[in-house]
Design an enzyme around this catalytic site. Structure first.
Site, mmCIF file in Angstrom:
data_model
loop_
_atom_site.group_PDB
_atom_site.id
_atom_site.type_symbol
_atom_site.label_atom_id
_atom_site.label_comp_id
_atom_site.label_asym_id
_atom_site.label_seq_id
_atom_site.Cartn_x
_atom_site.Cartn_y
_atom_site.Cartn_z
ATOM 1 N N LYS A 1 1.497 -4.185 6.432
ATOM 2 C CA LYS A 1 2.053 -4.194 5.071
ATOM 3 C C LYS A 1 3.556 -3.915 5.106
ATOM 4 N N THR B 1 -18.468 13.098 3.973
ATOM 5 C CA THR B 1 -17.780 13.042 5.275
ATOM 6 C C THR B 1 -16.275 13.263 5.136
ATOM 7 N N VAL B 2 -15.883 14.520 4.927
ATOM 8 C CA VAL B 2 -14.452 14.844 4.923
ATOM 9 C C VAL B 2 -13.980 14.879 6.378
ATOM 10 N N TYR B 3 -12.905 14.128 6.682
ATOM 11 C CA TYR B 3 -12.406 14.100 8.057
ATOM 12 C C TYR B 3 -11.453 15.287 8.254
ATOM 13 N N ALA C 1 -12.414 6.452 0.610
ATOM 14 C CA ALA C 1 -12.826 7.856 0.454
ATOM 15 C C ALA C 1 -13.745 8.120 -0.749
ATOM 16 N N LEU C 2 -13.271 7.983 -1.957
ATOM 17 C CA LEU C 2 -14.094 8.439 -3.083
ATOM 18 C C LEU C 2 -15.374 7.621 -3.232
ATOM 19 N N ASN C 3 -15.270 6.295 -3.121
ATOM 20 C CA ASN C 3 -16.487 5.487 -3.236
ATOM 21 C C ASN C 3 -17.502 5.880 -2.170
ATOM 22 N N ARG C 4 -17.006 6.145 -0.945
ATOM 23 C CA ARG C 4 -17.931 6.571 0.121
ATOM 24 C C ARG C 4 -18.638 7.876 -0.267
ATOM 25 N N TYR D 1 -3.095 -1.760 10.453
ATOM 26 C CA TYR D 1 -3.196 -2.412 9.138
ATOM 27 C C TYR D 1 -2.025 -2.001 8.240
ATOM 28 N N HIS D 2 -1.814 -0.674 8.103
ATOM 29 C CA HIS D 2 -0.730 -0.221 7.215
ATOM 30 C C HIS D 2 0.619 -0.769 7.713
ATOM 31 N N THR E 1 0.832 -1.198 0.000
ATOM 32 C CA THR E 1 0.000 0.000 0.000
ATOM 33 C C THR E 1 0.869 1.251 0.000
ATOM 34 N N SER F 1 -1.576 3.128 10.569
ATOM 35 C CA SER F 1 -2.538 2.282 11.302
ATOM 36 C C SER F 1 -1.887 0.905 11.482
HETATM 37 P P1 NAD Z 1 -11.124 -7.302 0.176
HETATM 38 O O1 NAD Z 1 -11.276 -7.389 1.653
HETATM 39 O O2 NAD Z 1 -12.305 -6.935 -0.645
HETATM 40 O O3 NAD Z 1 -10.541 -8.687 -0.385
HETATM 41 C C1 NAD Z 1 -9.592 -9.442 0.312
HETATM 42 C C2 NAD Z 1 -9.982 -10.900 0.163
HETATM 43 O O4 NAD Z 1 -9.020 -11.707 0.857
HETATM 44 C C3 NAD Z 1 -11.337 -11.210 0.772
HETATM 45 O O5 NAD Z 1 -12.145 -11.890 -0.157
HETATM 46 C C4 NAD Z 1 -11.019 -12.074 1.994
HETATM 47 O O6 NAD Z 1 -12.022 -13.028 2.257
HETATM 48 C C5 NAD Z 1 -9.686 -12.703 1.603
HETATM 49 N N1 NAD Z 1 -8.817 -13.054 2.742
HETATM 50 C C6 NAD Z 1 -8.420 -12.257 3.762
HETATM 51 N N2 NAD Z 1 -7.608 -12.927 4.604
HETATM 52 C C7 NAD Z 1 -7.475 -14.183 4.095
HETATM 53 C C8 NAD Z 1 -6.757 -15.331 4.498
HETATM 54 N N3 NAD Z 1 -6.032 -15.345 5.617
HETATM 55 N N4 NAD Z 1 -6.839 -16.453 3.735
HETATM 56 C C9 NAD Z 1 -7.585 -16.462 2.604
HETATM 57 N N5 NAD Z 1 -8.293 -15.394 2.171
HETATM 58 C C10 NAD Z 1 -8.240 -14.268 2.907
HETATM 59 O O7 NAD Z 1 -9.905 -6.296 -0.091
HETATM 60 P P2 NAD Z 1 -9.507 -5.542 -1.435
HETATM 61 O O8 NAD Z 1 -10.026 -4.162 -1.365
HETATM 62 O O9 NAD Z 1 -9.818 -6.404 -2.599
HETATM 63 O O10 NAD Z 1 -7.935 -5.469 -1.249
HETATM 64 C C11 NAD Z 1 -7.111 -6.511 -1.750
HETATM 65 C C12 NAD Z 1 -5.659 -6.231 -1.412
HETATM 66 O O11 NAD Z 1 -5.259 -4.994 -1.995
HETATM 67 C C13 NAD Z 1 -5.375 -6.111 0.078
HETATM 68 O O12 NAD Z 1 -4.150 -6.726 0.367
HETATM 69 C C14 NAD Z 1 -5.302 -4.615 0.297
HETATM 70 O O13 NAD Z 1 -4.460 -4.328 1.378
HETATM 71 C C15 NAD Z 1 -4.733 -4.123 -1.001
HETATM 72 N N6 NAD Z 1 -5.146 -2.739 -1.307
HETATM 73 C C16 NAD Z 1 -6.465 -2.413 -1.435
HETATM 74 C C17 NAD Z 1 -6.830 -1.094 -1.719
HETATM 75 C C18 NAD Z 1 -8.263 -0.651 -1.845
HETATM 76 O O14 NAD Z 1 -8.502 0.574 -2.000
HETATM 77 N N7 NAD Z 1 -9.242 -1.535 -1.809
HETATM 78 C C19 NAD Z 1 -5.825 -0.127 -1.881
HETATM 79 C C20 NAD Z 1 -4.479 -0.500 -1.736
HETATM 80 C C21 NAD Z 1 -4.149 -1.813 -1.453
HETATM 81 N N1 USQ Z 2 -11.297 9.887 4.697
HETATM 82 C C1 USQ Z 2 -12.177 10.938 4.823
HETATM 83 N N2 USQ Z 2 -13.500 10.657 4.838
HETATM 84 C C2 USQ Z 2 -13.990 9.397 4.696
HETATM 85 C C3 USQ Z 2 -13.090 8.331 4.546
HETATM 86 C C4 USQ Z 2 -11.743 8.616 4.548
HETATM 87 O O1 USQ Z 2 -11.774 12.107 4.946
HETATM 88 O O2 USQ Z 2 -15.222 9.234 4.728
HETATM 89 C C5 USQ Z 2 -9.849 10.166 4.656
HETATM 90 C C6 USQ Z 2 -9.034 9.396 5.702
HETATM 91 O O3 USQ Z 2 -8.981 10.098 6.919
HETATM 92 C C7 USQ Z 2 -7.680 9.286 5.013
HETATM 93 C C8 USQ Z 2 -8.043 9.218 3.516
HETATM 94 O O4 USQ Z 2 -9.377 9.712 3.415
HETATM 95 O O5 USQ Z 2 -6.939 10.439 5.210
HETATM 96 C C9 USQ Z 2 -7.984 7.815 2.953
HETATM 97 O O6 USQ Z 2 -8.810 6.975 3.745
HETATM 98 P P1 USQ Z 2 -9.490 5.661 3.107
HETATM 99 O O7 USQ Z 2 -10.372 5.054 4.137
HETATM 100 O O8 USQ Z 2 -10.052 5.968 1.783
HETATM 101 O O9 USQ Z 2 -8.185 4.786 2.817
HETATM 102 P P2 USQ Z 2 -7.187 4.057 3.793
HETATM 103 O O10 USQ Z 2 -7.665 3.941 5.173
HETATM 104 O O11 USQ Z 2 -5.840 4.667 3.589
HETATM 105 O O12 USQ Z 2 -7.190 2.585 3.200
HETATM 106 C C10 USQ Z 2 -7.542 2.278 1.846
HETATM 107 C C11 USQ Z 2 -7.740 0.777 1.770
HETATM 108 C C12 USQ Z 2 -6.415 0.100 2.124
HETATM 109 C C13 USQ Z 2 -5.304 0.623 1.235
HETATM 110 C C14 USQ Z 2 -5.203 2.145 1.286
HETATM 111 C C15 USQ Z 2 -4.283 2.702 0.230
HETATM 112 O O13 USQ Z 2 -8.770 0.370 2.651
HETATM 113 O O14 USQ Z 2 -6.559 -1.303 1.964
HETATM 114 O O15 USQ Z 2 -4.089 0.081 1.651
HETATM 115 O O16 USQ Z 2 -6.511 2.702 0.981
HETATM 116 S S1 USQ Z 2 -3.383 4.099 0.796
HETATM 117 O O17 USQ Z 2 -4.320 5.067 1.360
HETATM 118 O O18 USQ Z 2 -2.649 4.649 -0.310
HETATM 119 O O19 USQ Z 2 -2.504 3.596 1.855
#
Ligand code: NAD
Ligand code: USQ
Length: 382
Positions: free
Chosen positions: A185, A253-255, A238-241, A181-182, A144, A179
């Site tokens: 990674k 909902t801008v934070y 963010a954008l999808n929300r 989560y981050h 990420t 976070s």
């Molecule tokens: P998602 O939650 O929709 O999909 C992840 C899938 O992995 C799910 O179907 C879940 O059931 C499966 N999974 C999770 N843990 C597992 C495990 N231990 N064993 C088997 N399956 C497991 O997430 P996403 O949005 O598709 O994201 C996919 C990847 O891309 C993630 O690694 C995420 O960190 C990364 N990513 C996503 C975004 C984003 O904006 N969605 C941005 C940057 C990076």
């Molecule tokens: N944010 C808002 N309002 C909202 C939601 C989010 O202002 O309603 C802000 C957050 O505070 C943050 C930014 O938008 O500053 C991004 O937040 P996000 O929830 O869109 O994204 P993030 O938590 O960073 O996580 C998402 C994915 C994650 C991926 C990451 C890519 O869930 O899996 O790793 O985007 S990145 O942001 O480049 O690390």
């Protein structure tokens, strides 16, 4: 090529599986369906109705004649993972299968521990399984952009040349994730860099930005192939929300101040980036890093774009500045390099009003499925 997609039932993984299958690759999915269970835990849902994985792959085969094999199970069950590796013998392993929500990882101790164990141990298992059973297989790992945080200098693609006390070296770019989560990674990246060095595996770490949209040409072929579309305060991004909020007449909902700037990309570019990476494997022993996003926006800019686009169509929407539930900089420098994927052939799909309105239209179609309680954020970092 035989391509194994872990996390192939998820938001990025499902359209990627379809796209690679269409391009003629032999595709299999591993997924433990955990993402569907987290919806149950959070009493939430995908805005779009999604078919079961079994129904999805059966429909794909019926429409295209192409078979996608699937294995339901957990990467943390090593015996299961090894059995899949033996049966499928992947040449590329695309690893999406992690807990990917920053707010989910910040709910409490249990969720932080779960996120890091699921992600870090899962990735270690994948590395060991490749070493043991398919050492030439190219691991394509989703990282990420948030691994880098928001430093006050340009962000490079994985590595930076540093001069210190008159000596120079190219070193891993510093990581300042925001976070648990981050952080998971970052831990994955360190483990993978290490195993490339000691075992000579080939790995590409794709530091992806925030993905928007939901449809690709393939998911649009039939309602059963529909992708998931997250909107809640935990998994929605963010954008999808904002587009879904606009569809239900909710304030955007801008934070905080909204100067938080990130890299973004369309889901149709995600699938193309994976294809490019599959077709251009890393060398043996190479830990390669690509920054996977196409454009940079601040959160406030995105809210303004959504407002402008939907108001052009006659809808009214307001932007709210909520107290920020996260601990993060709200106004900062952000400039990240993203040339490597483009040099290999990525042509970005940019964010236009038409793209915004296309996603908005889908949001309006399913707006009655929104669980209103889940729209505002309720997980705080403090
Ligand atoms: P998602 O939650 O929709 O999909 C992840 C899938 O992995 C799910 O179907 C879940 O059931 C499966 N999974 C999770 N843990 C597992 C495990 N231990 N064993 C088997 N399956 C497991 O997430 P996403 O949005 O598709 O994201 C996919 C990847 O891309 C993630 O690694 C995420 O960190 C990364 N990513 C996503 C975004 C984003 O904006 N969605 C941005 C940057 C990076
Ligand atoms: N944010 C808002 N309002 C909202 C939601 C989010 O202002 O309603 C802000 C957050 O505070 C943050 C930014 O938008 O500053 C991004 O937040 P996000 O929830 O869109 O994204 P993030 O938590 O960073 O996580 C998402 C994915 C994650 C991926 C990451 C890519 O869930 O899996 O790793 O985007 S990145 O942001 O480049 O690390």
């Amino acid at each position: 090529m035989r391509v194994l997609i872990a996390g192939g039932d998820g938001f990025c993984g499902w359209p990627t599986a379809l796209y690679l299958s269409k391009q003629g690759h032999e595709v299999a999915i591993i997924d433990n369906l955990a993402r569907r269970k987290w919806d149950e835990e959070l009493r939430s849902n995908s805005l779009t109705p999604i078919a079961t994985l079994q129904e999805r792959v059966a429909k794909w085969e019926k429409l295209t004649g192409k078979m996608i094999r699937y294995y339901i199970g957990d990467l943390n069950h090593y015996d299961f993972l090894c059995e899949v590796m033996r049966q499928f013998r992947p040449e590329a392993f695309v690893h999406f299968a992690e807990q990917r929500s920053a707010p989910y990882s910040m709910i409490d101790r249990e969720h932080a521990v779960f996120t890091q164990v699921n992600n870090v141990v899962g990735t270690l298992n994948v590395a060991y399984a490749i070493r043991e059973l398919a050492p030439d297989c190219h691991l394509i790992k989703l990282g990420t952009m948030g691994e880098y945080g928001t430093p006050n200098i340009d962000i490079e693609e994985g590595y930076i040349e540093i001069e210190h006390n008159g000596r120079k070296d190219v070193l891993p770019y510093p990581k300042q994730p925001g976070s648990f989560y981050h952080l998971s990674k970052v831990h994955d990246s360190h483990n993978l860099m290490f195993i490339c060095r000691i075992w000579g595996l080939r790995v590409t770490d794709l530091n992806q930005g925030v993905v928007y949209g939901l449809h690709t040409e393939e998911t649009l072929l039939d309602p059963v192939l529909m992708n998931r579309f997250d909107y809640d305060g935990v998994f929605g991004t963010a954008l999808n929300r904002f587009l879904i909020q606009a569809a239900i007449g909710h304030d955007l909902t801008v934070y905080g101040r909204g100067g938080q700037t990130r890299g973004f990309l369309n889901i149709s570019d995600t699938v193309r980036c994976i294809e490019i990476t599959v077709n251009h494997p890393a060398d043996r022993g190479e830990f390669r890093v690509f920054n996977q996003f196409t454009e940079e926006f601040s959160v406030l800019e995105l809210a303004e774009k959504v407002k402008h686009a939907v108001e052009r169509e006659g809808y009214k929407v307001e932007i709210a500045h909520l107290p920020n539930p996260r601990v993060e900089k709200e106004s900062h420098y952000f400039h990240a390099k993203n040339t490597k994927l483009q040099q290999l052939g990525l042509t970005p799909n940019l964010l236009t009003d038409e793209v915004l309105l296309g996603i908005f239209e889908t949001a309006r179609k399913y707006k009655d499925r929104v669980v209103m309680n889940n729209v505002l954020p309720d997980v705080s970092w403090g």
